[in-house]
Design a protein around this motif. Structure first.
Motif, short mmCIF file in Angstrom:
data_model
loop_
_atom_site.label_atom_id
_atom_site.label_comp_id
_atom_site.label_asym_id
_atom_site.label_seq_id
_atom_site.Cartn_x
_atom_site.Cartn_y
_atom_site.Cartn_z
N ASP A 157 -3.85 -10.94 7.32
CA ASP A 157 -2.46 -11.30 7.61
C ASP A 157 -1.66 -11.49 6.33
N LEU A 158 -2.29 -12.10 5.33
CA LEU A 158 -1.62 -12.32 4.06
C LEU A 158 -1.32 -10.99 3.37
N LEU A 159 -2.29 -10.10 3.35
CA LEU A 159 -2.08 -8.80 2.72
C LEU A 159 -1.00 -8.00 3.47
N LYS A 160 -1.02 -8.08 4.79
CA LYS A 160 0.00 -7.39 5.59
C LYS A 160 1.40 -7.88 5.22
N TYR A 161 1.56 -9.19 5.08
CA TYR A 161 2.87 -9.75 4.74
C TYR A 161 3.29 -9.32 3.33
N LEU A 162 2.35 -9.27 2.41
CA LEU A 162 2.67 -8.84 1.05
C LEU A 162 3.10 -7.38 1.02
N ILE A 163 2.42 -6.53 1.79
CA ILE A 163 2.76 -5.11 1.80
C ILE A 163 4.12 -4.88 2.44
N ILE A 164 4.38 -5.56 3.56
CA ILE A 164 5.68 -5.41 4.23
C ILE A 164 6.81 -5.78 3.28
N ASN A 165 6.54 -6.75 2.39
CA ASN A 165 7.56 -7.22 1.45
C ASN A 165 7.26 -6.80 0.02
N ALA A 166 6.60 -5.66 -0.14
CA ALA A 166 6.22 -5.18 -1.47
C ALA A 166 7.43 -5.11 -2.40
#
Length: 228
Positions: A157-166
């Motif tokens: 979930d953390l990685l997903k949020y980081l990628i969405i807001n890259a």
């Protein structure tokens, strides 16, 4: 095919200005001047984004947004003369993706539209990717440079949020709100702990480091030098 935008705005001069500007950028535009009709139109057709005024004849913008959020996650940008903090908080809490006050810069509005569409498209795709990282949202499979990486649900979930807001600098509080939830009462250092977990799997085994520490602020997923 370019995205289709619904503009619900009772000031005809502003509505026409928005229509011309959006169409110049290649978007398809539908205009409604009344809140009741605007909501009906939003449910009758598929739109990629909605520009919504608050003060409207018929239903007001907050009422429209509340009804939309019961059925749809279409990006909604509130564009209004109401600039009080309580109005912004209300709009964002109901589910607006962004809030811009009049008078406004058309360049800024266009940038916010592009950002909202980009985030929505990323969230609704089955796969996310950035700089060699690929996430399959249906199978929870993660790879970097073709190598599979095992993550826990929270790390995922953390990685997903980081990628969405890259490329965007995210504060620890912002990460907590979106990866944990508003009801989390623990310390913000839980973010630092999970960033370390994630780095050990997604960054440390590879030459190029992507999870950047922005000293005194938070973190950002981007290519470049780490400020930590």
């Amino acid at each position: 095919m370019k995205e289709k935008i619904l503009v619900i705005e009772d000031e005809k001069r502003i509505a026409r200005f928005l229509q011309l500007e959006f169409e110049h950028e290649g978007y398809k535009v539908v205009i409604e001047y009344n809140g009741d009709i605007g909501l009906k139109r939003a449910f009758e057709e598929k739109f990629d984004l909605i520009i919504l005024d608050i003060m409207l004849p018929g239903l007001n913008g907050f009422e429209i947004l509340s009804e939309i959020r019961k059925k749809s996650d279409v990006p909604v940008i509130i564009l209004t003369a109401k600039d009080e903090v309580k109005d912004k908080v209300t709009g964002l809490d109901i589910g607006a993706d962004d809030y811009l006050t009049k008078p406004f810069s058309i360049e800024e509005l266009m940038a916010r539209v592009r950002n909202a569409l980009r985030k929505h498209n990323k969230v609704n795709t089955k796969k996310l990717s950035y700089a060699g990282i690929t996430m399959d949202l249906s199978t929870y499979k993660v790879t970097r440079d073709g190598k599979e990486v095992e993550l826990t649900k929270k790390e995922f979930d953390l990685l997903k949020y980081l990628i969405i807001n890259a490329g965007i600098v995210l504060s620890r509080e912002k990460i907590l709100e979106n990866v944990w939830d508003y009801n989390y009462f623990g310390e913000t250092n839980i973010v630092d702990v999970y960033i370390r977990y994630l780095r050990s799997k997604i960054d440390d085994p590879f030459d190029k480091k992507l999870i950047q520490t922005i000293r005194g602020v938070g973190y950002s997923l981007r290519e470049g030098n780490n400020e930590d």
